[in-house]
Motif scaffolding. Structure first.
Motif, mmCIF file in Angstrom:
data_model
loop_
_atom_site.group_PDB
_atom_site.id
_atom_site.type_symbol
_atom_site.label_atom_id
_atom_site.label_comp_id
_atom_site.label_asym_id
_atom_site.label_seq_id
_atom_site.Cartn_x
_atom_site.Cartn_y
_atom_site.Cartn_z
ATOM 1 N N ASP A 233 -4.626 -0.074 2.465
ATOM 2 C CA ASP A 233 -4.325 0.304 1.086
ATOM 3 C C ASP A 233 -3.002 -0.318 0.639
ATOM 4 O O ASP A 233 -1.948 0.311 0.741
ATOM 5 C CB ASP A 233 -4.288 1.832 0.989
ATOM 6 C CG ASP A 233 -4.133 2.329 -0.433
ATOM 7 O OD1 ASP A 233 -4.346 1.534 -1.374
ATOM 8 O OD2 ASP A 233 -3.786 3.515 -0.605
ATOM 9 N N ASP B 2 -1.972 2.921 4.596
ATOM 10 C CA ASP B 2 -1.186 2.010 3.763
ATOM 11 C C ASP B 2 -0.268 1.130 4.610
ATOM 12 O O ASP B 2 0.564 0.405 4.087
ATOM 13 C CB ASP B 2 -0.369 2.792 2.731
ATOM 14 C CG ASP B 2 0.614 3.765 3.363
ATOM 15 O OD1 ASP B 2 0.778 3.781 4.604
ATOM 16 O OD2 ASP B 2 1.240 4.529 2.603
ATOM 17 N N TYR C 102 -6.325 -3.814 -1.985
ATOM 18 C CA TYR C 102 -6.783 -3.327 -0.684
ATOM 19 C C TYR C 102 -7.599 -4.376 0.054
ATOM 20 O O TYR C 102 -8.240 -5.228 -0.543
ATOM 21 C CB TYR C 102 -7.554 -2.012 -0.814
ATOM 22 C CG TYR C 102 -8.961 -2.107 -1.351
ATOM 23 C CD1 TYR C 102 -10.048 -2.289 -0.495
ATOM 24 C CD2 TYR C 102 -9.220 -1.979 -2.710
ATOM 25 C CE1 TYR C 102 -11.342 -2.352 -0.981
ATOM 26 C CE2 TYR C 102 -10.519 -2.036 -3.202
ATOM 27 C CZ TYR C 102 -11.566 -2.237 -2.339
ATOM 28 O OH TYR C 102 -12.850 -2.300 -2.819
ATOM 29 N N VAL D 2 -7.435 3.703 -4.200
ATOM 30 C CA VAL D 2 -6.763 2.721 -3.350
ATOM 31 C C VAL D 2 -6.114 1.704 -4.273
ATOM 32 O O VAL D 2 -6.545 1.504 -5.411
ATOM 33 C CB VAL D 2 -7.720 2.010 -2.363
ATOM 34 C CG1 VAL D 2 -8.268 2.956 -1.330
ATOM 35 C CG2 VAL D 2 -8.810 1.274 -3.095
ATOM 36 N N LYS D 3 -5.089 1.054 -3.770
ATOM 37 C CA LYS D 3 -4.407 0.039 -4.566
ATOM 38 C C LYS D 3 -5.340 -1.151 -4.780
ATOM 39 O O LYS D 3 -6.221 -1.423 -3.974
ATOM 40 C CB LYS D 3 -3.113 -0.371 -3.875
ATOM 41 C CG LYS D 3 -2.117 0.777 -3.792
ATOM 42 C CD LYS D 3 -0.871 0.352 -3.042
ATOM 43 C CE LYS D 3 0.115 1.496 -2.937
ATOM 44 N NZ LYS D 3 -0.246 2.448 -1.888
ATOM 45 N N HIS E 179 -9.114 -4.676 -8.179
ATOM 46 C CA HIS E 179 -10.045 -4.158 -7.176
ATOM 47 C C HIS E 179 -11.207 -5.133 -7.004
ATOM 48 O O HIS E 179 -11.701 -5.684 -7.979
ATOM 49 C CB HIS E 179 -10.573 -2.783 -7.584
ATOM 50 C CG HIS E 179 -9.540 -1.713 -7.496
ATOM 51 N ND1 HIS E 179 -8.742 -1.372 -8.563
ATOM 52 C CD2 HIS E 179 -9.170 -0.915 -6.474
ATOM 53 C CE1 HIS E 179 -7.910 -0.398 -8.197
ATOM 54 N NE2 HIS E 179 -8.156 -0.100 -6.931
ATOM 55 N N VAL F 210 -8.423 4.733 6.777
ATOM 56 C CA VAL F 210 -7.564 4.266 5.687
ATOM 57 C C VAL F 210 -6.100 4.489 6.046
ATOM 58 O O VAL F 210 -5.725 5.544 6.548
ATOM 59 C CB VAL F 210 -7.883 4.992 4.360
ATOM 60 C CG1 VAL F 210 -7.037 4.449 3.219
ATOM 61 C CG2 VAL F 210 -9.365 4.890 4.014
#
Length: 172
Positions: free
Chosen positions: A73, A112, A42, A38-39, A81, A110
């Motif tokens: 995301d 984006d 998040y 994940v970016k 993170h 999840v």
């Protein structure tokens, strides 16, 4: 052996996740899905708890509790993170308002923000260098009667003490 070092599972509970994160609260928590992390920015956008009652395809009544943790995301503000301890604190904050069952089935939602939300089950947390990784796998549909039958069949096949025979010595 810590909870993080245990073998990876394909479906863990909320309690198992939190136990694993407690082993390294300062470590960055990285969720992996579809082969990518994940970016860093998040968000945990929603935590839901539900008690479900259903009838499966074999007309068997089913009941279970399930937790849904929604991850957005995105990259935002050059953040890294979040630490495992911050994630755990978010869950604790939710537990002040919503009854959370540590033994509940755990599902991650999840997206984006562009693609449709997808459902994932989680593996046990594992240390990877200076971070904790939790791999998310797509949650497939299943047939509960067939799943139960497969578990029973596997247990019977793997049992060294199947039907008694004079040549069986594993149970002696």
């Amino acid at each position: 052996m810590t909870a993080i070092d245990k073998a990876v599972s394909s479906d863990i509970t909320l309690g198992q996740l939190l136990d694993g994160l407690a082993a390294a609260p300062e470590a960055r928590l990285v969720f992996l899905y579809e082969g990518q992390p994940v970016k860093a920015g998040y968000h945990v956008t929603e935590v839901k708890a539900g008690a479900f009652s259903a009838l499966d395809c074999g007309a068997n009544p089913e009941a279970w509790s399930e937790m849904f943790i929604q991850l957005w995301d995105i990259d935002e503000d050059g953040r890294s993170h979040m630490p495992a301890g911050k994630f755990s604190a978010i869950i604790r904050k939710v537990s002040d308002h919503v009854r959370l069952d540590p033994a509940a089935k755990l599902t991650f939602e999840v997206s984006d923000g562009n693609r449709p939300m997808a459902l994932y089950c989680a593996s046990s947390p594992r240390m990877a260098e200076d971070k904790i990784e939790v791999t998310l796998a797509a949650r497939p549909a299943s047939c509960k009667p067939r799943d139960r039958w497969l578990v029973e069949k596997t247990a019977a096949t793997n049992s060294c003490c199947g039907p008694a025979t004079t040549s069986s010595k594993c149970c002696a």
